[in-house]
Enzyme design. Structure first.
Site, PDB file in Angstrom:
ATOM      1  N   ASP A 276      -1.921  10.880  -1.861  1.00 26.47           N
ATOM      2  CA  ASP A 276      -2.286   9.854  -2.842  1.00 26.47           C
ATOM      3  C   ASP A 276      -2.623  10.470  -4.183  1.00 26.47           C
ATOM      4  O   ASP A 276      -2.509   9.821  -5.233  1.00 26.47           O
ATOM      5  CB  ASP A 276      -3.467   9.028  -2.339  1.00 26.47           C
ATOM      6  CG  ASP A 276      -2.968   7.949  -1.397  1.00 26.47           C
ATOM      7  OD1 ASP A 276      -2.595   8.293  -0.267  1.00 26.47           O
ATOM      8  OD2 ASP A 276      -2.912   6.780  -1.823  1.00 26.47           O
TER       9      ASP A 276
ATOM     10  N   GLN B  64      -2.069   2.347  10.031  1.00 27.76           N
ATOM     11  CA  GLN B  64      -0.776   2.351   9.341  1.00 27.76           C
ATOM     12  C   GLN B  64       0.291   3.133  10.114  1.00 27.76           C
ATOM     13  O   GLN B  64       1.477   2.849   9.994  1.00 27.76           O
ATOM     14  CB  GLN B  64      -0.910   2.975   7.931  1.00 27.76           C
ATOM     15  CG  GLN B  64      -1.714   2.154   6.949  1.00 27.76           C
ATOM     16  CD  GLN B  64      -3.153   2.603   6.905  1.00 27.76           C
ATOM     17  OE1 GLN B  64      -3.723   2.996   7.914  1.00 27.76           O
ATOM     18  NE2 GLN B  64      -3.766   2.539   5.735  1.00 27.76           N
TER      19      GLN B  64
ATOM     20  N   ARG C 167      -7.548   0.057  -6.567  1.00 23.82           N
ATOM     21  CA  ARG C 167      -7.682   1.136  -5.583  1.00 23.82           C
ATOM     22  C   ARG C 167      -7.841   2.441  -6.361  1.00 23.82           C
ATOM     23  O   ARG C 167      -6.920   2.859  -7.070  1.00 23.82           O
ATOM     24  CB  ARG C 167      -6.465   1.189  -4.647  1.00 23.82           C
ATOM     25  CG  ARG C 167      -6.354  -0.080  -3.794  1.00 23.82           C
ATOM     26  CD  ARG C 167      -5.501   0.121  -2.579  1.00 23.82           C
ATOM     27  NE  ARG C 167      -6.093   1.026  -1.619  1.00 23.82           N
ATOM     28  CZ  ARG C 167      -5.437   1.511  -0.561  1.00 23.82           C
ATOM     29  NH1 ARG C 167      -4.173   1.184  -0.358  1.00 23.82           N
ATOM     30  NH2 ARG C 167      -6.026   2.332   0.291  1.00 23.82           N
TER      31      ARG C 167
ATOM     32  N   ASN D 231      -5.189  12.725   0.858  1.00 17.17           N
ATOM     33  CA  ASN D 231      -4.347  11.778   1.610  1.00 17.17           C
ATOM     34  C   ASN D 231      -5.239  11.001   2.590  1.00 17.17           C
ATOM     35  O   ASN D 231      -6.454  11.226   2.641  1.00 17.17           O
ATOM     36  CB  ASN D 231      -3.237  12.552   2.343  1.00 17.17           C
ATOM     37  CG  ASN D 231      -2.167  11.645   2.916  1.00 17.17           C
ATOM     38  OD1 ASN D 231      -1.640  10.776   2.203  1.00 17.17           O
ATOM     39  ND2 ASN D 231      -1.843  11.804   4.178  1.00 17.17           N
ATOM     40  N   LYS D 232      -4.639  10.121   3.327  1.00 18.65           N
ATOM     41  CA  LYS D 232      -5.374   9.260   4.264  1.00 18.65           C
ATOM     42  C   LYS D 232      -6.366  10.055   5.110  1.00 18.65           C
ATOM     43  O   LYS D 232      -6.032  11.136   5.588  1.00 18.65           O
ATOM     44  CB  LYS D 232      -4.357   8.535   5.160  1.00 18.65           C
ATOM     45  CG  LYS D 232      -4.919   7.596   6.190  1.00 18.65           C
ATOM     46  CD  LYS D 232      -5.828   6.544   5.607  1.00 18.65           C
ATOM     47  CE  LYS D 232      -5.185   5.729   4.522  1.00 18.65           C
ATOM     48  NZ  LYS D 232      -6.131   4.879   3.771  1.00 18.65           N
TER      49      LYS D 232
ATOM     50  N   ARG E 261       0.870  -1.185   0.000  1.00 21.94           N
ATOM     51  CA  ARG E 261       0.000   0.000   0.000  1.00 21.94           C
ATOM     52  C   ARG E 261       0.902   1.229   0.000  1.00 21.94           C
ATOM     53  O   ARG E 261       2.118   1.129   0.039  1.00 21.94           O
ATOM     54  CB  ARG E 261      -1.038  -0.021   1.132  1.00 21.94           C
ATOM     55  CG  ARG E 261      -0.708  -0.753   2.377  1.00 21.94           C
ATOM     56  CD  ARG E 261       0.445  -0.179   3.176  1.00 21.94           C
ATOM     57  NE  ARG E 261       0.231   1.233   3.431  1.00 21.94           N
ATOM     58  CZ  ARG E 261       1.167   2.121   3.664  1.00 21.94           C
ATOM     59  NH1 ARG E 261       2.452   1.771   3.666  1.00 21.94           N
ATOM     60  NH2 ARG E 261       0.897   3.379   3.877  1.00 21.94           N
ATOM     61  N   GLY E 262       0.257   2.416  -0.061  1.00 18.39           N
ATOM     62  CA  GLY E 262       1.041   3.638  -0.229  1.00 18.39           C
ATOM     63  C   GLY E 262       1.103   3.943  -1.721  1.00 18.39           C
ATOM     64  O   GLY E 262       1.446   3.058  -2.518  1.00 18.39           O
ATOM     65  N   ALA E 263       0.756   5.168  -2.087  1.00 22.83           N
ATOM     66  CA  ALA E 263       0.552   5.486  -3.509  1.00 22.83           C
ATOM     67  C   ALA E 263       1.729   5.085  -4.430  1.00 22.83           C
ATOM     68  O   ALA E 263       1.526   4.394  -5.438  1.00 22.83           O
ATOM     69  CB  ALA E 263       0.210   6.970  -3.651  1.00 22.83           C
TER      70      ALA E 263
HETATM   71  O1  MRU Z   1      -4.405   3.314   2.369  1.00 21.31           O
HETATM   72  P1  MRU Z   1      -2.929   3.463   2.267  1.00 21.31           P
HETATM   73  O2  MRU Z   1      -2.189   2.820   3.388  1.00 21.31           O
HETATM   74  O3  MRU Z   1      -2.416   3.040   0.914  1.00 21.31           O
HETATM   75  O4  MRU Z   1      -2.713   5.033   2.385  1.00 21.31           O
HETATM   76  C1  MRU Z   1      -1.427   5.561   2.338  1.00 21.31           C
HETATM   77  C2  MRU Z   1      -1.398   7.021   2.535  1.00 21.31           C
HETATM   78  O5  MRU Z   1      -2.384   7.660   2.777  1.00 21.31           O
HETATM   79  C3  MRU Z   1      -0.085   7.687   2.332  1.00 21.31           C
HETATM   80  O6  MRU Z   1       0.003   8.843   3.108  1.00 21.31           O
HETATM   81  C4  MRU Z   1       0.031   8.075   0.859  1.00 21.31           C
HETATM   82  O7  MRU Z   1      -0.141   6.964   0.037  1.00 21.31           O
HETATM   83  C5  MRU Z   1       1.287   8.732   0.558  1.00 21.31           C
HETATM   84  S1  MRU Z   1       2.522   7.498   0.407  1.00 21.31           S
HETATM   85  C6  MRU Z   1       4.055   7.933   0.274  1.00 21.31           C
END
Ligand code: MRU
Length: 362
Positions: free
Chosen positions: A241, A200, A89, A251-252, A52-54
């Site tokens: 993201d 996370q 996603r 973002n999250k 996970r993470g963009a």
């Molecule tokens: O749902 P996730 O764990 O994929 O969400 C991740 C985030 O919100 C991060 O802050 C975002 O992807 C930036 S990653 C470098």
């Protein structure tokens, strides 16, 4: 980044043609890797947040395309794989960006040469991510240095979710400047939002910072505002993201509330991300598709018992419905500045245009 002295990226191809990733669903309790054999495995890993993470979602989708080509290099199969990967996603822009790059690299390539071309391009996407995240670290370090020099004491930085090396191929986005500041000898202490519902922050950011020796404290998501009122936060830095051409940052979920509290308390709020996160086709954050995930992520929590077993327990009454929207949008007016691999700029169309006069090229 190093785990028990060994250097790891979050994703890499094996000599057998499979793709190995760190299984993030097992962290922080177990450091394990898992092999992806087919593009369906890659789609499953993204959808179920094994990765996970963009930026890492983009990198995994790129290798997912390589795995697809390995089993069938026809245009029809490539189209189908790209569609399935894209649907995993919906919010992270890096996913569509990486798939576009892969499609571009395969277009016009003879069938028998497509496997090599696909693995080459996926590797290039990963190498570029590492270099971009390193550069984000260098530019963000400048911001931290300036604040540290003024403060003359340990700098307290708040971050939300995980935008560290686990969310990218290496280094991270929001955490890259933090690692560089720590390594350069600046005294930094990180407030780590736990980041409900999937935690996370508590499980991944705390794991990363601990492994690198960066002082940190995990806090409830709702504590940040109070700490800011008390003067105990010098700076907020988060990932993204999807960032629009106008500088809105998606973002999250929970990021927006941190930005509101930061503005009210005069705390600078930064978002750090690479080129592939920018959606040049959107001006306003309200047009970004917000992923809705299973309510089970909210109604249940997973953790390790004192006997060492990993267990998932329900924390919400059986009869109560739950809504699990995974992201929110922080409008550009709440963002002090954006940090990208090209530098630091105001969160605005003109700010981004100055850094990317060639925008749209990638
Ligand atoms: O749902 P996730 O764990 O994929 O969400 C991740 C985030 O919100 C991060 O802050 C975002 O992807 C930036 S990653 C470098």
């Amino acid at each position: 980044m190093k785990i028990s002295g060994a250097h790891y990226r979050t994703i890499w191809p094996t000599s057998g043609g499979t793709v190995r990733v760190i299984d993030q669903s097992r962290l922080p309790f177990e450091f394990a890797t898992i092999d992806l054999d087919t593009f369906a495995d890659a789609a499953h890993a993204i959808r179920n947040m094994i990765v996970r993470g963009a930026p890492l979602i983009g990198a995994t989708a790129a290798y997912g395309m390589a795995l697809a080509v390995r089993s069938n290099a026809s245009d029809m199969y490539i189209d189908e794989a790209a569609q399935i990967l894209q649907a995993t996603r919906p919010t992270a822009n890096n996913l569509a960006w990486a798939l576009r790059r892969m499609r571009g690299a395969l277009a016009g390539v003879a069938l028998k040469e497509r496997v090599d071309a696909a693995y080459r391009e996926a590797a290039a996407i990963c190498d570029t991510d590492v270099e971009q995240c390193r550069s984000i670290g260098v530019h963000g370090l400048g911001v931290i240095q300036a604040l540290a020099n003024t403060a003359g004491r340990t700098l307290n930085i708040l971050t939300h979710c995980n935008a560290g090396w686990l969310a990218t191929v290496d280094w991270g986005t929001a955490l890259s400047p933090i690692y560089m500041a720590h390594d350069a000898g600046h005294r930094v202490h990180i407030w780590v939002d736990e980041t409900r519902p999937r935690n996370q922050g508590a499980s991944l950011t705390a794991f990363e910072l601990g492994a690198h020796g960066v002082p940190h404290t995990v806090i409830a998501d709702n504590l940040g505002g109070h700490l800011m009122q008390q003067g105990r936060v010098d700076m907020v830095i988060v990932g993204s993201d999807r960032t629009t051409a106008g500088g809105d940052v998606c973002n999250k979920v929970g990021t927006y509330l941190k930005a509101l509290a930061a503005l009210d308390n005069g705390v600078p709020f930064y978002a750090a991300f690479p080129l592939g996160t920018i959606d040049w086709s959107l001006e306003q954050g309200r047009d970004i598709p917000i992923e809705e995930r299973s309510a089970v992520e909210l109604t249940h929590v997973t953790g390790r018992t004192s006997a060492g077993a990993i267990e998932t327990v329900r924390v919400v009454p059986e009869a109560s419905p739950a809504l699990n929207l995974a992201f929110d949008v922080t409008p550009s007016r709440l963002v002090t500045a954006l940090i990208t691999e090209r530098g630091v700029c105001p969160a605005s169309r003109s700010g981004l245009r100055k850094l990317y006069p060639d925008r749209g090229a990638a």
